[in-house]
Scaffold this active site. Structure first.
Site, PDB file in Angstrom:
ATOM      1  N   ARG A  59       0.831  -1.204   0.000  1.00  0.00           N
ATOM      2  CA  ARG A  59       0.000   0.000   0.000  1.00  0.00           C
ATOM      3  C   ARG A  59       0.866   1.254   0.000  1.00  0.00           C
ATOM      4  O   ARG A  59       2.027   1.224   0.389  1.00  0.00           O
ATOM      5  CB  ARG A  59      -0.916   0.022   1.231  1.00  0.00           C
ATOM      6  N   HIS A  80       8.639   0.310   2.457  1.00  0.00           N
ATOM      7  CA  HIS A  80       8.232  -0.952   3.055  1.00  0.00           C
ATOM      8  C   HIS A  80       9.454  -1.864   3.121  1.00  0.00           C
ATOM      9  O   HIS A  80      10.446  -1.654   2.415  1.00  0.00           O
ATOM     10  CB  HIS A  80       7.149  -1.629   2.203  1.00  0.00           C
ATOM     11  N   GLY A  81       9.377  -2.891   3.956  1.00  0.00           N
ATOM     12  CA  GLY A  81      10.506  -3.801   4.044  1.00  0.00           C
ATOM     13  C   GLY A  81      10.155  -5.123   4.678  1.00  0.00           C
ATOM     14  O   GLY A  81       9.066  -5.305   5.233  1.00  0.00           O
ATOM     15  N   CYS A  90       9.610  -1.885   7.868  1.00  0.00           N
ATOM     16  CA  CYS A  90       9.384  -3.081   8.669  1.00  0.00           C
ATOM     17  C   CYS A  90      10.500  -4.084   8.395  1.00  0.00           C
ATOM     18  O   CYS A  90      11.106  -4.086   7.319  1.00  0.00           O
ATOM     19  CB  CYS A  90       8.031  -3.712   8.343  1.00  0.00           C
TER      20      CYS A  90
END
Length: 507
Positions: free
Chosen positions: A282, A341-342, A384
């Site tokens: 997202r 993001h991760g 993350c």
């Protein structure tokens, strides 16, 4: 989320509660959409489209704010059912805006008489017709926002009005300004006594007294006592100023510290990924606040800031490779910030492809970037690092040392295993992770991520105190770990191979 549960919640909401929920969602939903909402089902559809109802936490915050504990129990029952059925749970639920919660609390406590007084005081700035249509304080706040008289960083007009209406309500605004992670960038008082600043800061001011930027520098440096979030370690004792002689670090030893002699100090590259095309990823609302904070802070610390938005995995690699090929003879340090993001040991490009953390640092090793050899290279990763959540535990009281423990203390891994491959074997690297491995990090969709905002705040504080970077990151760890985010915790994790102390000061 179960549509039947949402329908039952909708049936229980009255029109004033629906209006309150719409106001509280003002930072995550478009205002035009909110103006067309007539019932709870429409609001829930909009929130679902934004991915804000993938779990119950955001809606729980909304219902808790409007004091509907009965409806919270419905959500808790729905969450337990989903857990039993094995439905996947997501991480990055946004946090409800503290700014909007503060305005809602003012609305709750504002009497009808004070509402009319507020409207009268705003008559010259908003217009009679608009104010006649306002039946609640939330309507007035919405009109003030529309007229750009009110925002999370613009509260002067609201304070002016509340002084005339109810001083208790003004204190709510002041508390928000103290507690807000971004308040120090927006609400700064002038210095009343420069002698109360650390010696190093006073030296900078005196040296630049005649420059055109002196007034700006003074304003930027003078963070008053009431504007700093309360921290036991920073509270002045009785009869003691905020900055006393005890707060001043001892003189720096050249052999002990990295040299910072150039202006600019070097490059700060910020990779800011907000909009994703990769499947299942997202958009990252709120990341622009992180980018602004990083640009501001590292600019003040003397770095030339270069922001790259929405890079694919290959574009990230190319940007870093290109940066690694530069000549850093006239630079003291390098900073790279990645906001994305991760998963464990990697971050994502906007296309959903992974970039290993080792790939981020490899272009700057001594073999590849010889002019960076012996110079500090700082990496800050907001992403993350897994799908788990961290929970809190009560610490055990310390036990007296004795026997084997006193003579030969045992060694334990702290906050989970540290993957050695994430820290380059070459010297002079530091990697600041938003969270430990296997766990998620949190981001507020209106004010930015918990980690980056805390990092920027502590970097500025440390610049006043001559703290080295590891001390700064320890303060970041403390601040973030003390918070509670949707009933979970977050623990940042720095990893480093620095060989000297690094003190970042204002230029």
């Amino acid at each position: 989320m179960d549509p039947l549960t949402l329908m039952r919640i909708d049936e229980e909401l009255d029109s004033s509660e629906l209006a309150a929920l719409c106001f509280l969602c003002g930072d995550v939903l478009n205002r035009k959409y909110l103006e067309t909402i007539n019932d709870g089902k429409e609001l829930f559809i909009r929130l679902e489209e934004k991915g804000l109802l993938d779990n119950s936490r955001f809606l729980s915050q909304l219902l808790e704010t409007i004091s509907r504990s009965d409806l919270l129990r419905l959500l808790e029952a729905d969450s337990r059912r989903r857990e039993r059925s094995g439905e996947p749970q997501t991480d990055a639920s946004p946090l409800l805006s503290d700014y909007r919660v503060m305005l809602y609390r003012i609305y709750e406590d504002l009497t009808k008489e004070n509402l009319e007084k507020m409207k009268f005081l705003l008559n010259s700035k908003l217009g009679k017709r608009q104010l006649e249509q306002c039946t609640t304080a939330l309507d007035v706040f919405a009109e003030m926002e529309r007229a750009r008289l009110l925002s999370s960083s613009k509260l002067d007009e609201l304070q002016r009005i509340l002084v005339e209406c109810d001083c208790h309500l003004k204190l709510m605004v002041q508390k928000y300004m103290r507690d807000s992670s971004v308040s120090q960038y927006q609400h700064i008082h002038p210095i009343r006594n420069p002698d109360l600043l650390p010696r190093s800061t006073s030296h900078v001011i005196n040296r630049q007294r005649d420059s055109n930027s002196t007034e700006s520098l003074l304003l930027n440096l003078a963070i008053s006592e009431t504007q700093l979030p309360s921290e036991p370690s920073l509270e002045p004792r009785e009869g003691q100023s905020l900055y006393s002689d005890a707060d001043v670090s001892p003189p720096l030893q050249n052999w002990d510290y990295y040299s910072l002699v150039h202006n600019p100090r070097g490059t700060c590259l910020v990779i800011n990924n907000e909009q994703f095309t990769g499947e299942g990823l997202r958009d990252r609302a709120g990341t622009q606040e992180d980018e602004k904070a990083l640009r501001d802070v590292f600019g003040r610390l003397g770095f030339k800031v270069d922001v790259r938005n929405d890079l694919t995995a290959d574009a990230i690699r190319n940007a870093l490779d290109e940066l690694g090929k530069r000549n850093f003879i006239e630079a003291d340090a390098l900073v790279v910030c990645v906001l994305s993001h991760g998963e464990k040991e990697c971050v994502f490009g906007t296309d959903g492809q992974k970039v290993a953390l080792r790939e981020l640092t490899r272009p700057f090793t001594s073999e590849r970037a010889a002019t960076l050899a012996g110079k500090p290279k700082l990496f800050f990763i907001q992403a993350c690092q897994g799908s788990g959540y961290q929970r809190g535990s009560m610490p055990c009281p310390p036990k007296p040392l004795g026997g084997e423990a006193a003579g030969r203390p045992s060694l334990e891994e702290d906050a989970g295993p540290v993957q050695s491959e994430l820290v380059p074997s070459d010297a002079d690297f530091l990697i600041g992770m938003a969270t430990v491995g296997d766990c998620k990090s949190f981001r507020n969709t209106s004010t930015g991520s918990i980690y980056i905002q805390a990092l920027c705040k502590q970097l500025l504080k440390s610049a006043f105190r001559n703290d080295d970077i590891l001390t700064t990151l320890t303060f970041v760890n403390g601040e973030v770990s003390r918070g509670e985010y949707m009933n979970f915790k977050q623990m940042p994790e720095p990893k480093y191979t620095l060989t000297k102390k690094l003190v970042l000061t204002l230029v």
